[in-house]
Scaffold this motif. Structure first.
Motif, short mmCIF file in Angstrom:
data_model
loop_
_atom_site.label_atom_id
_atom_site.label_comp_id
_atom_site.label_asym_id
_atom_site.label_seq_id
_atom_site.Cartn_x
_atom_site.Cartn_y
_atom_site.Cartn_z
N ALA A 159 55.48 44.20 108.16
CA ALA A 159 56.72 44.69 107.57
C ALA A 159 57.84 44.73 108.62
CB ALA A 159 56.50 46.07 106.96
N ALA A 170 60.06 45.01 102.38
CA ALA A 170 59.52 45.31 103.71
C ALA A 170 59.81 46.76 104.10
CB ALA A 170 60.12 44.35 104.74
N VAL A 210 56.18 39.72 104.25
CA VAL A 210 55.97 40.71 103.18
C VAL A 210 54.69 40.37 102.42
CG1 VAL A 210 56.82 41.48 100.92
CG2 VAL A 210 58.36 41.43 102.88
#
Length: 257
Positions: A43, A56, A27
């Motif tokens: 992500a 995310a 992240v």
């Protein structure tokens, strides 16, 4: 100099692709890159390691959505998932509600909800945005994300006088620019020019740059002022915050043009 050298030597090394090994690491990588494609890849890796990582999930929506309807559908699913995560982790109870930002584990949920409100406002879905913004403040009364400003913006657009005044009172009748200007515009829209002027005078008193901003606005010279604003933030109670307000809430301020 010695203190700074010792302090900096104790800071953790920046996360890189080689050192990333947790969901939070990915992240951090996603948020630090300007490459949308890479951000989406990071992500996805974060979600693979932790399917409940709401930060995310939020980043992935921004990176992979193909249009407005796709964005809205994905946010609807993400919010539903976020509610399930909060319930599963025991945060949907009286001890936690109202203090979400104070609990580190709930911040990703608040950020997700905040991004959803931004999207709804951008789409002109003010009714839905209003409900979501009120829920965020219910969960996080300290309002660390400044959702009260969005809410005041919506109340002004929809001419919801009682709710706008109640929100203003909830935050101690704050004399912040982003509360007073929407209130002034709200009463202007309702034809109550005396009350609109009252809030405008309060704004002039608390923000000494108000008259300067009006001149800039009238002369269509706003972009020049926006370029001067520092990348690191803007000064409250200044021409800078008025310029930001005009840019972000153009649909509201345009009423008075």
């Amino acid at each position: 100099q010695q203190f700074m050298e010792e302090y900096n030597s104790n800071l953790p090394e920046p996360v890189t692709e080689k050192t990333a090994n947790t969901s939070e690491d990915y992240v951090e990588l996603a948020e630090s890159t300007e490459d949308i494609g890479k951000a989406g890849i990071y992500a996805k890796k974060a979600l693979k390691l932790d399917p409940d990582n709401l930060d995310a999930e939020r980043i992935l929506i921004d990176c992979t959505s193909s249009g407005v309807i796709d964005v809205l559908k994905k946010y609807d699913r993400a919010i539903k998932h976020g509610n399930e995560v909060m319930k599963k982790r025991g945060y949907m109870n009286e001890d936690c509600i109202g203090d979400y930002w104070g609990i580190f584990e709930t911040r990703s949920y608040i950020r997700l909800c905040g991004a959803y409100v931004e999207t709804l406002v951008d789409c002109g879905m003010y009714g839905r945005a209003l409900a979501e913004a009120k829920n965020i403040i219910h969960l996080n009364e300290g309002d660390n994300l400044g959702m009260r400003y969005k809410l005041m913006h919506i109340y002004s657009l929809l001419e919801r006088e009682e709710e706008a005044l109640a929100l203003h009172a909830q935050y101690d009748n704050s004399e912040e620019t982003m509360m007073l200007l929407p209130l002034s515009i709200l009463f202007f829209k309702k034809g109550d020019f005396d009350t609109a002027e009252k809030y405008l005078k309060k704004l002039c008193k608390s923000n000494k740059d108000t008259k300067k901003f009006v001149k800039v606005f009238v002369n269509d010279d706003l972009e020049r002022y926006l370029r001067k604003i520092s990348d690191y933030g803007y000064r409250p109670y200044s021409n800078e915050i008025l310029s930001i307000l005009r840019l972000e809430y153009h649909d509201l301020v345009a009423v008075t043009e």
